[in-house]
Write a protein that holds these residues in place. Structure first.
Motif, PDB file in Angstrom:
ATOM      1  N   ARG A  39       0.871  -1.282  -0.079  1.00 50.61           N
ATOM      2  CA  ARG A  39      -0.122  -0.003  -0.020  1.00 50.61           C
ATOM      3  C   ARG A  39       0.854   1.248  -0.022  1.00 50.61           C
ATOM      4  NH1 ARG A  39      -5.249  -1.554   0.884  1.00 50.61           N
ATOM      5  NH2 ARG A  39      -5.592  -3.764   1.866  1.00 50.61           N
ATOM      6  N   ASN A  40       2.190   1.133   0.235  1.00 53.80           N
ATOM      7  CA  ASN A  40       3.037   2.500   0.223  1.00 53.80           C
ATOM      8  C   ASN A  40       3.008   2.853  -1.049  1.00 53.80           C
ATOM      9  OD1 ASN A  40       3.743   3.223   2.618  1.00 53.80           O
ATOM     10  ND2 ASN A  40       5.864   1.922   2.364  1.00 53.80           N
ATOM     11  N   LEU A  41       2.881   1.932  -2.188  1.00 48.88           N
ATOM     12  CA  LEU A  41       2.616   2.437  -3.496  1.00 48.88           C
ATOM     13  C   LEU A  41       1.791   3.715  -3.862  1.00 48.88           C
ATOM     14  CD1 LEU A  41       3.224   1.455  -6.766  1.00 48.88           C
ATOM     15  CD2 LEU A  41       0.877   0.762  -6.406  1.00 48.88           C
ATOM     16  N   TYR A  42       0.687   3.865  -2.808  1.00 54.01           N
ATOM     17  CA  TYR A  42       0.088   5.059  -2.916  1.00 54.01           C
ATOM     18  C   TYR A  42       0.598   6.366  -2.265  1.00 54.01           C
ATOM     19  CZ  TYR A  42      -3.519   1.144  -3.751  1.00 54.01           C
ATOM     20  OH  TYR A  42      -3.843   0.107  -3.977  1.00 54.01           O
ATOM     21  N   PHE A  43       1.640   5.940  -1.376  1.00 60.41           N
ATOM     22  CA  PHE A  43       2.011   7.202  -0.781  1.00 60.41           C
ATOM     23  C   PHE A  43       3.484   7.621  -1.063  1.00 60.41           C
ATOM     24  CE2 PHE A  43      -1.369   4.910   1.625  1.00 60.41           C
ATOM     25  CZ  PHE A  43      -2.238   6.082   1.752  1.00 60.41           C
ATOM     26  N   HIS A  44       4.438   6.668  -1.156  1.00 56.56           N
ATOM     27  CA  HIS A  44       5.616   6.640  -1.524  1.00 56.56           C
ATOM     28  C   HIS A  44       6.004   7.228  -3.006  1.00 56.56           C
ATOM     29  CE1 HIS A  44      10.063   5.911  -2.090  1.00 56.56           C
ATOM     30  NE2 HIS A  44       9.742   5.214  -3.126  1.00 56.56           N
ATOM     31  N   VAL A  45       5.321   6.556  -3.985  1.00 55.02           N
ATOM     32  CA  VAL A  45       5.719   6.510  -5.427  1.00 55.02           C
ATOM     33  C   VAL A  45       5.071   8.189  -5.654  1.00 55.02           C
ATOM     34  CG1 VAL A  45       5.558   5.563  -7.715  1.00 55.02           C
ATOM     35  CG2 VAL A  45       5.700   4.196  -5.793  1.00 55.02           C
ATOM     36  N   PRO A  46       3.937   8.458  -5.317  1.00 53.54           N
ATOM     37  CA  PRO A  46       3.418   9.902  -5.635  1.00 53.54           C
ATOM     38  C   PRO A  46       4.231  11.236  -5.262  1.00 53.54           C
ATOM     39  CG  PRO A  46       1.677   8.575  -4.744  1.00 53.54           C
ATOM     40  CD  PRO A  46       2.721   7.845  -4.492  1.00 53.54           C
ATOM     41  N   MET A  47       5.371  10.871  -4.165  1.00 55.26           N
ATOM     42  CA  MET A  47       6.098  11.827  -3.767  1.00 55.26           C
ATOM     43  C   MET A  47       7.090  12.014  -5.166  1.00 55.26           C
ATOM     44  SD  MET A  47       5.512  12.846  -0.972  1.00 55.26           S
ATOM     45  CE  MET A  47       3.934  12.576  -0.944  1.00 55.26           C
ATOM     46  N   TRP A  48       7.406  11.077  -5.673  1.00 55.56           N
ATOM     47  CA  TRP A  48       8.367  11.239  -6.733  1.00 55.56           C
ATOM     48  C   TRP A  48       7.877  11.756  -8.184  1.00 55.56           C
ATOM     49  CZ3 TRP A  48      13.065  11.306  -5.037  1.00 55.56           C
ATOM     50  CH2 TRP A  48      13.164  10.339  -4.111  1.00 55.56           C
ATOM     51  N   PHE A  49       6.450  11.482  -8.514  1.00 56.27           N
ATOM     52  CA  PHE A  49       5.716  12.109  -9.403  1.00 56.27           C
ATOM     53  C   PHE A  49       5.552  13.390  -9.121  1.00 56.27           C
ATOM     54  CE2 PHE A  49       3.832   8.768 -12.249  1.00 56.27           C
ATOM     55  CZ  PHE A  49       4.334   7.826 -11.739  1.00 56.27           C
ATOM     56  N   GLY A  50       5.283  13.713  -7.969  1.00 57.87           N
ATOM     57  CA  GLY A  50       5.105  15.354  -7.512  1.00 57.87           C
ATOM     58  C   GLY A  50       6.346  15.973  -7.589  1.00 57.87           C
ATOM     59  N   MET A  51       7.479  15.431  -7.030  1.00 58.29           N
ATOM     60  CA  MET A  51       8.759  16.212  -7.082  1.00 58.29           C
ATOM     61  C   MET A  51       9.016  16.387  -8.443  1.00 58.29           C
ATOM     62  SD  MET A  51      12.495  14.570  -6.422  1.00 58.29           S
ATOM     63  CE  MET A  51      12.905  13.918  -7.871  1.00 58.29           C
ATOM     64  N   LEU A  52       8.850  15.547  -9.550  1.00 60.77           N
ATOM     65  CA  LEU A  52       9.227  15.660 -10.926  1.00 60.77           C
ATOM     66  C   LEU A  52       8.317  16.773 -11.505  1.00 60.77           C
ATOM     67  CD1 LEU A  52      11.470  13.935 -12.572  1.00 60.77           C
ATOM     68  CD2 LEU A  52       9.584  13.202 -13.817  1.00 60.77           C
ATOM     69  N   THR A  53       6.889  16.711 -11.203  1.00 60.01           N
ATOM     70  CA  THR A  53       6.090  17.775 -11.618  1.00 60.01           C
ATOM     71  C   THR A  53       6.405  19.046 -11.090  1.00 60.01           C
ATOM     72  OG1 THR A  53       4.264  16.174 -11.484  1.00 60.01           O
ATOM     73  CG2 THR A  53       3.754  18.554 -11.992  1.00 60.01           C
ATOM     74  N   LEU A  54       6.794  19.367  -9.865  1.00 64.35           N
ATOM     75  CA  LEU A  54       7.221  20.557  -9.186  1.00 64.35           C
ATOM     76  C   LEU A  54       8.568  21.102  -9.869  1.00 64.35           C
ATOM     77  CD1 LEU A  54       6.184  19.867  -5.822  1.00 64.35           C
ATOM     78  CD2 LEU A  54       5.126  21.414  -6.962  1.00 64.35           C
ATOM     79  N   TYR A  55       9.626  20.257 -10.147  1.00 63.89           N
ATOM     80  CA  TYR A  55      10.738  20.553 -10.705  1.00 63.89           C
ATOM     81  C   TYR A  55      10.715  20.985 -11.994  1.00 63.89           C
ATOM     82  CZ  TYR A  55      13.880  18.918  -6.632  1.00 63.89           C
ATOM     83  OH  TYR A  55      14.362  18.797  -5.660  1.00 63.89           O
ATOM     84  N   ALA A  56       9.693  20.229 -12.850  1.00 55.77           N
ATOM     85  CA  ALA A  56       9.500  20.613 -14.452  1.00 55.77           C
ATOM     86  C   ALA A  56       8.865  22.027 -14.408  1.00 55.77           C
ATOM     87  CB  ALA A  56       8.410  19.591 -14.843  1.00 55.77           C
ATOM     88  N   ILE A  57       8.008  22.286 -13.347  1.00 60.45           N
ATOM     89  CA  ILE A  57       7.331  23.716 -13.373  1.00 60.45           C
ATOM     90  C   ILE A  57       8.422  24.572 -13.158  1.00 60.45           C
ATOM     91  CG2 ILE A  57       5.909  25.267 -12.430  1.00 60.45           C
ATOM     92  CD1 ILE A  57       3.902  22.811 -11.804  1.00 60.45           C
ATOM     93  N   SER A  58       9.360  24.600 -12.178  1.00 50.31           N
ATOM     94  CA  SER A  58      10.702  25.329 -12.086  1.00 50.31           C
ATOM     95  C   SER A  58      11.522  25.365 -13.115  1.00 50.31           C
ATOM     96  CB  SER A  58      11.547  24.618 -10.809  1.00 50.31           C
ATOM     97  OG  SER A  58      12.433  25.313 -10.209  1.00 50.31           O
ATOM     98  N   PHE A  59      11.742  24.415 -13.698  1.00 51.50           N
ATOM     99  CA  PHE A  59      12.515  24.291 -14.960  1.00 51.50           C
ATOM    100  C   PHE A  59      11.998  25.241 -15.946  1.00 51.50           C
ATOM    101  CE2 PHE A  59      12.933  21.905 -19.174  1.00 51.50           C
ATOM    102  CZ  PHE A  59      14.159  22.100 -19.383  1.00 51.50           C
ATOM    103  N   ALA A  60      10.561  25.109 -16.145  1.00 53.02           N
ATOM    104  CA  ALA A  60       9.976  25.851 -17.256  1.00 53.02           C
ATOM    105  C   ALA A  60       9.951  27.524 -16.879  1.00 53.02           C
ATOM    106  CB  ALA A  60       8.539  25.542 -17.416  1.00 53.02           C
ATOM    107  N   GLN A  61       9.994  27.914 -15.487  1.00 48.72           N
ATOM    108  CA  GLN A  61      10.070  29.093 -15.110  1.00 48.72           C
ATOM    109  C   GLN A  61      11.327  29.665 -15.262  1.00 48.72           C
ATOM    110  OE1 GLN A  61       7.720  31.257 -14.082  1.00 48.72           O
ATOM    111  NE2 GLN A  61       6.050  29.547 -14.392  1.00 48.72           N
ATOM    112  N   SER A  62      12.173  28.894 -14.952  1.00 45.84           N
ATOM    113  CA  SER A  62      13.788  29.146 -15.322  1.00 45.84           C
ATOM    114  C   SER A  62      14.054  29.554 -16.875  1.00 45.84           C
ATOM    115  CB  SER A  62      14.692  28.190 -14.739  1.00 45.84           C
ATOM    116  OG  SER A  62      14.955  28.439 -13.346  1.00 45.84           O
ATOM    117  N   ILE A  63      13.449  28.802 -17.472  1.00 40.55           N
ATOM    118  CA  ILE A  63      13.836  29.141 -19.138  1.00 40.55           C
ATOM    119  C   ILE A  63      13.245  30.318 -19.256  1.00 40.55           C
ATOM    120  CG2 ILE A  63      12.863  28.330 -21.178  1.00 40.55           C
ATOM    121  CD1 ILE A  63      13.200  25.579 -20.500  1.00 40.55           C
TER     122      ILE A  63
END
Lengths: 224, 71
Positions: A39-63
């Protein structure tokens, strides 16, 4: 909180409550070693999806900052990178705990784990770099270049290199992301909403930081 | 015919331990059957409500500050 403007905040709340109930109650595959910890799949894995999304937005803002030279984009890049780092740290901590009780150690020299740790250090360096400069526009420019570079390194580090080698971590060692999880179809019904819910919660936190830093810079301008 | 039957039987026999294994994997069945998992879900629900309340209040404070700064 107006529903037309902030619908996604409500959506995040609905999705996370659904994740909580369905994530703990719905039947999951009975696998040895994993047991209920699947069941950790529902809590641990979304952290990485979230991290990547947030970093991607940050990346776009830097561009966008390098294109327009407006400090607004620098503020956004900072706010989203900070929240992304929070998600990364939470992902590492939950992953380490999970590893302790399934693989037998808090940390293994697994390519996926080490890449995640290097990725975290890279983003820590982004904040050290920011803190080392006084002049706002100089800081914004150098930080933007670094942030773009960091994101471009992070993606192959997390999603290409671990797949080229052997890894204990699911989704690696030549296997594409998901099938190796024995993720059955019932789990998808909880997993995908969970990912979206956690991402939206992260975006909300990042947007608050962005607003706070914008207010801060407005006050500084008013003072001068 | 005999050989195919033998093969089938041995294949089924070979799978038997896996079936047994699948059934004997320990899960929180007892926890769920007496309903007390709900206590955990409710607790986490309360925590989540606290987090959302906090975020919502912070949104309000930010909006107020924005208004104050504009005027």
């Amino acid at each position: 909180m107006s529903i037309t403007k902030n619908w996604w905040k409500w959506l995040s709340m609905i999705l996370l409550y659904y994740t909580l109930v369905a994530g703990l109650m719905v039947e999951v595959p009975r696998l040895p070693i994993l047991h209920e910890s699947i069941r950790n799949l529902y809590f641990h894995v979304p952290m990485w999806f979230g991290m990547l999304t947030l970093y991607a937005i940050s990346f776009a803002q830097s561009i966008m900052y390098l294109k327009n030279n407006t400090l607004r984009h620098d503020i956004r890049a900072r706010a989203f990178a900070e929240t992304g780092l929070l998600y990364g740290v939470l992902g590492l901590l939950t992953g380490s705990l999970w590893a302790r009780y399934t693989w037998g150690a808090w940390w293994t020299n697994d390519p996926k784990l080490n890449a995640a740790a290097i990725g975290m250090l890279m983003y820590l360096a982004y904040f050290v770099l920011r803190g080392s400069m006084e002049d706002p526009s100089q800081r914004a420019k150098i930080a933007a270049v670094y942030n773009i570079l960091a994101f471009l390194v992070l993606v192959p580090l997390l999603f290409v290199i671990p797949r080229l080698t052997d890894s204990l971590h699911p989704g690696n060692g030549g296997n594409p992301g998901f099938n190796s999880y024995d993720l059955d179809n019932d789990m998808r019904w909880v997993f995908y909403p969970a990912v979206l819910g956690w991402i939206l919660l992260g975006v909300w936190m990042a947007v608050q930081r962005r607003d706070l830093y914008e207010l801060e810079s407005n006050i500084e301008h008013a003072d001068n | 015919m005999l050989i195919t039957n033998l093969l089938k039987t041995s294949a089924i026999l070979a799978c038997a331990p896996m079936v047994l294994l699948a059934q004997s994997v320990e899960m929180a069945d007892a926890l769920r059957s007496d309903g007390k998992i709900w206590i955990v879900i409710l607790s986490l629900g309360i925590l989540l409500a606290g987090v959302y309340y906090f975020l919502w209040r912070t949104d309000q404070k930010i909006d107020r500050l924005k208004k104050d700064l504009k005027s």
